[in-house]
Scaffold this motif. Structure first.
Motif, PDB file in Angstrom:
ATOM      1  N   ASP A   7       0.861  -1.177   0.000  1.00 49.53           N
ATOM      2  CA  ASP A   7       0.000   0.000   0.000  1.00 49.53           C
ATOM      3  C   ASP A   7       0.904   1.236   0.000  1.00 49.53           C
ATOM      4  O   ASP A   7       1.401   1.647   1.042  1.00 49.53           O
ATOM      5  CB  ASP A   7      -0.873  -0.073   1.278  1.00 49.53           C
ATOM      6  N   HIS A   8       1.169   1.755  -1.202  1.00 47.12           N
ATOM      7  CA  HIS A   8       2.074   2.900  -1.307  1.00 47.12           C
ATOM      8  C   HIS A   8       1.643   3.704  -2.533  1.00 47.12           C
ATOM      9  O   HIS A   8       1.358   3.105  -3.594  1.00 47.12           O
ATOM     10  CB  HIS A   8       3.516   2.403  -1.480  1.00 47.12           C
ATOM     11  N   PRO A   9       1.583   5.023  -2.437  1.00 49.03           N
ATOM     12  CA  PRO A   9       1.088   5.813  -3.571  1.00 49.03           C
ATOM     13  C   PRO A   9       1.895   5.619  -4.855  1.00 49.03           C
ATOM     14  O   PRO A   9       1.328   5.630  -5.952  1.00 49.03           O
ATOM     15  CB  PRO A   9       1.164   7.266  -3.089  1.00 49.03           C
ATOM     16  N   LEU A  10       3.202   5.406  -4.744  1.00 48.45           N
ATOM     17  CA  LEU A  10       4.001   5.205  -5.970  1.00 48.45           C
ATOM     18  C   LEU A  10       3.657   3.875  -6.629  1.00 48.45           C
ATOM     19  O   LEU A  10       3.615   3.763  -7.858  1.00 48.45           O
ATOM     20  CB  LEU A  10       5.498   5.229  -5.650  1.00 48.45           C
ATOM     21  N   VAL A  11       3.414   2.865  -5.793  1.00 49.69           N
ATOM     22  CA  VAL A  11       3.023   1.553  -6.314  1.00 49.69           C
ATOM     23  C   VAL A  11       1.665   1.676  -7.003  1.00 49.69           C
ATOM     24  O   VAL A  11       1.474   1.197  -8.133  1.00 49.69           O
ATOM     25  CB  VAL A  11       2.977   0.514  -5.162  1.00 49.69           C
ATOM     26  N   ALA A  12       0.720   2.359  -6.366  1.00 46.23           N
ATOM     27  CA  ALA A  12      -0.620   2.516  -6.941  1.00 46.23           C
ATOM     28  C   ALA A  12      -0.552   3.309  -8.245  1.00 46.23           C
ATOM     29  O   ALA A  12      -1.247   2.986  -9.222  1.00 46.23           O
ATOM     30  CB  ALA A  12      -1.530   3.204  -5.926  1.00 46.23           C
ATOM     31  N   HIS A  13       0.298   4.320  -8.288  1.00 47.35           N
ATOM     32  CA  HIS A  13       0.443   5.156  -9.492  1.00 47.35           C
ATOM     33  C   HIS A  13       0.968   4.316 -10.665  1.00 47.35           C
ATOM     34  O   HIS A  13       0.423   4.363 -11.780  1.00 47.35           O
ATOM     35  CB  HIS A  13       1.401   6.304  -9.174  1.00 47.35           C
ATOM     36  N   LYS A  14       1.995   3.536 -10.400  1.00 47.60           N
ATOM     37  CA  LYS A  14       2.590   2.738 -11.491  1.00 47.60           C
ATOM     38  C   LYS A  14       1.631   1.623 -11.920  1.00 47.60           C
ATOM     39  O   LYS A  14       1.527   1.309 -13.108  1.00 47.60           O
ATOM     40  CB  LYS A  14       3.939   2.162 -11.050  1.00 47.60           C
ATOM     41  N   LEU A  15       0.946   1.030 -10.958  1.00 48.32           N
ATOM     42  CA  LEU A  15      -0.007  -0.025 -11.297  1.00 48.32           C
ATOM     43  C   LEU A  15      -1.139   0.530 -12.167  1.00 48.32           C
ATOM     44  O   LEU A  15      -1.569  -0.115 -13.133  1.00 48.32           O
ATOM     45  CB  LEU A  15      -0.569  -0.651 -10.012  1.00 48.32           C
ATOM     46  N   THR A  16      -1.598   1.716 -11.846  1.00 46.27           N
ATOM     47  CA  THR A  16      -2.669   2.334 -12.643  1.00 46.27           C
ATOM     48  C   THR A  16      -2.217   2.537 -14.085  1.00 46.27           C
ATOM     49  O   THR A  16      -2.958   2.241 -15.038  1.00 46.27           O
ATOM     50  CB  THR A  16      -3.085   3.683 -12.015  1.00 46.27           C
ATOM     51  N   ALA A  17      -0.990   3.005 -14.254  1.00 42.00           N
ATOM     52  CA  ALA A  17      -0.469   3.207 -15.619  1.00 42.00           C
ATOM     53  C   ALA A  17      -0.298   1.872 -16.347  1.00 42.00           C
ATOM     54  O   ALA A  17      -0.536   1.780 -17.553  1.00 42.00           O
ATOM     55  CB  ALA A  17       0.852   3.970 -15.553  1.00 42.00           C
ATOM     56  N   LEU A  18       0.073   0.821 -15.616  1.00 38.90           N
ATOM     57  CA  LEU A  18       0.206  -0.506 -16.227  1.00 38.90           C
ATOM     58  C   LEU A  18      -1.149  -1.027 -16.710  1.00 38.90           C
ATOM     59  O   LEU A  18      -1.246  -1.687 -17.733  1.00 38.90           O
ATOM     60  CB  LEU A  18       0.746  -1.516 -15.215  1.00 38.90           C
ATOM     61  N   ARG A  19      -2.178  -0.740 -15.950  1.00 42.17           N
ATOM     62  CA  ARG A  19      -3.519  -1.237 -16.318  1.00 42.17           C
ATOM     63  C   ARG A  19      -4.015  -0.573 -17.594  1.00 42.17           C
ATOM     64  O   ARG A  19      -4.775  -1.176 -18.347  1.00 42.17           O
ATOM     65  CB  ARG A  19      -4.524  -0.900 -15.209  1.00 42.17           C
ATOM     66  N   ALA A 156       6.547 -15.201  -3.291  1.00 44.29           N
ATOM     67  CA  ALA A 156       6.096 -14.950  -4.666  1.00 44.29           C
ATOM     68  C   ALA A 156       5.835 -13.457  -4.806  1.00 44.29           C
ATOM     69  O   ALA A 156       5.174 -12.860  -3.952  1.00 44.29           O
ATOM     70  CB  ALA A 156       4.820 -15.735  -4.952  1.00 44.29           C
ATOM     71  N   ILE A 157       6.389 -12.874  -5.866  1.00 46.22           N
ATOM     72  CA  ILE A 157       6.169 -11.452  -6.130  1.00 46.22           C
ATOM     73  C   ILE A 157       5.318 -11.353  -7.391  1.00 46.22           C
ATOM     74  O   ILE A 157       5.702 -11.858  -8.450  1.00 46.22           O
ATOM     75  CB  ILE A 157       7.503 -10.711  -6.297  1.00 46.22           C
ATOM     76  N   CYS A 158       4.157 -10.734  -7.255  1.00 48.41           N
ATOM     77  CA  CYS A 158       3.193 -10.645  -8.364  1.00 48.41           C
ATOM     78  C   CYS A 158       2.761  -9.192  -8.506  1.00 48.41           C
ATOM     79  O   CYS A 158       2.552  -8.502  -7.505  1.00 48.41           O
ATOM     80  CB  CYS A 158       1.955 -11.477  -8.057  1.00 48.41           C
ATOM     81  N   LEU A 159       2.597  -8.756  -9.744  1.00 48.20           N
ATOM     82  CA  LEU A 159       2.089  -7.398  -9.929  1.00 48.20           C
ATOM     83  C   LEU A 159       0.642  -7.330  -9.450  1.00 48.20           C
ATOM     84  O   LEU A 159       0.252  -6.379  -8.776  1.00 48.20           O
ATOM     85  CB  LEU A 159       2.182  -6.977 -11.403  1.00 48.20           C
ATOM     86  N   LEU A 160      -0.136  -8.336  -9.810  1.00 51.06           N
ATOM     87  CA  LEU A 160      -1.551  -8.374  -9.435  1.00 51.06           C
ATOM     88  C   LEU A 160      -1.935  -9.768  -8.963  1.00 51.06           C
ATOM     89  O   LEU A 160      -1.414 -10.757  -9.479  1.00 51.06           O
ATOM     90  CB  LEU A 160      -2.431  -8.045 -10.639  1.00 51.06           C
ATOM     91  N   ALA A 161      -2.888  -9.825  -8.052  1.00 50.46           N
ATOM     92  CA  ALA A 161      -3.392 -11.117  -7.577  1.00 50.46           C
ATOM     93  C   ALA A 161      -4.917 -11.109  -7.609  1.00 50.46           C
ATOM     94  O   ALA A 161      -5.550 -10.072  -7.429  1.00 50.46           O
ATOM     95  CB  ALA A 161      -2.908 -11.382  -6.161  1.00 50.46           C
ATOM     96  N   ALA A 162      -5.493 -12.293  -7.847  1.00 51.00           N
ATOM     97  CA  ALA A 162      -6.941 -12.476  -7.749  1.00 51.00           C
ATOM     98  C   ALA A 162      -7.237 -13.238  -6.459  1.00 51.00           C
ATOM     99  O   ALA A 162      -6.431 -14.070  -6.038  1.00 51.00           O
ATOM    100  CB  ALA A 162      -7.439 -13.284  -8.947  1.00 51.00           C
ATOM    101  N   PRO A 163      -8.389 -12.988  -5.851  1.00 44.62           N
ATOM    102  CA  PRO A 163      -8.729 -13.716  -4.625  1.00 44.62           C
ATOM    103  C   PRO A 163      -8.709 -15.226  -4.835  1.00 44.62           C
ATOM    104  O   PRO A 163      -8.295 -15.974  -3.951  1.00 44.62           O
ATOM    105  CB  PRO A 163     -10.159 -13.231  -4.302  1.00 44.62           C
ATOM    106  N   GLU A 164      -9.129 -15.671  -6.032  1.00 48.79           N
ATOM    107  CA  GLU A 164      -9.166 -17.119  -6.321  1.00 48.79           C
ATOM    108  C   GLU A 164      -7.757 -17.716  -6.266  1.00 48.79           C
ATOM    109  O   GLU A 164      -7.562 -18.836  -5.787  1.00 48.79           O
ATOM    110  CB  GLU A 164      -9.751 -17.375  -7.714  1.00 48.79           C
ATOM    111  N   GLY A 165      -6.788 -16.979  -6.772  1.00 49.63           N
ATOM    112  CA  GLY A 165      -5.404 -17.460  -6.791  1.00 49.63           C
ATOM    113  C   GLY A 165      -4.825 -17.538  -5.385  1.00 49.63           C
ATOM    114  O   GLY A 165      -4.147 -18.517  -5.028  1.00 49.63           O
TER     115      GLY A 165
END
Ligand code: URA
Length: 212
Positions: A7-19, A156-165
């Motif tokens: 939970d970090h604003p830089l992480v959220a910013h980069k993730l948003t651009a990746l999406r 495990a390092i993942c950019l995104l995770a789903a609850p099912e995973g």
């Protein structure tokens, strides 16, 4: 199993651009690289160190250095390769092994098609790189592989995770006594009927390297 959604604003910013569907492959690769370095900082919080004495220009003092055997970083081919540089930037002495895994798009089962890893991982801390924790089948198979070779813990390092995973990994490794941690930039809503994460970012391998 421990899960850490960073939970970090830089992480959220980069993730948003990746999406963003308009983000092109070169930009996607750069953002993924930067994001992994930020995730790696959290993922390595429990990396083993040994105490050492260091001489400053003024006097001796106590410090630490990474313990041996060095950590092992394992990108899962092909999309995990897009996370490798960002990881080893933070852990330059880590060794790197490779696991090629592919998901059958009909059965969603993971199969291993390439391995380049030490036979004996006794005493090794392993960091698996896989951008998308979707059904969890691929990651569970990769993690099991590393534990069977003697890894003492796996992150495990993942950019995104789903609850099912996450639920699948927890089902597979709960009660196994095998220390497992998942570090991710985001926990999304769910999978669609094709096993893609929603809202997600699409096919990470295709976005990194183009459609092949
Ligand atoms: N693999 C991907 O690349 N994307 C998803 O959403 C799920 C699996």
């Amino acid at each position: 199993m421990k899960t850490h959604v960073v939970d970090h604003p830089l992480v959220a910013h980069k993730l948003t651009a990746l999406r963003d569907v308009r983000t092109d492959s070169p930009t996607f690769r750069r953002l993924a690289d930067e994001l992994v370095t930020l995730l790696a900082y959290e993922a390595t919080r429990d990396v083993r160190v040994t105490d050492v004495t260091v001489d400053t220009p003024l006097m001796a003092t106590q410090g630490v250095r990474l313990a041996r055997p060095w950590p092992l970083v394992v990108p899962i081919l092909r999309a995990g390769l897009g996370m490798l540089d960002g990881m080893v930037r933070l852990l330059p002495t880590a060794e790197v092994g490779f696991l090629g895994m592919i998901r059958d798009e009909e059965t969603l089962q993971a199969e291993t098609y390439a391995t380049r890893l030490p036979d004996d991982l006794s005493g090794r801390q392993c960091y698996v790189l896989d951008p998308m924790l979707a059904t969890g089948g691929t990651l569970a198979a990769a993690i099991e592989f590393l534990f069977q070779r003697g890894a003492i813990d796996v992150t495990a390092i993942c950019l995104l995770a789903a609850p099912e995973g996450l639920a699948h990994l927890d089902d597979v490794f709960r009660g196994s006594g095998r220390p497992l941690k998942v570090v991710t930039a985001g926990l999304d809503e769910r999978l669609n009927e094709h096993g893609y994460i929603l809202p997600g970012l699409g096919d990470a391998g295709d976005r990194l390297y183009g459609v092949v």
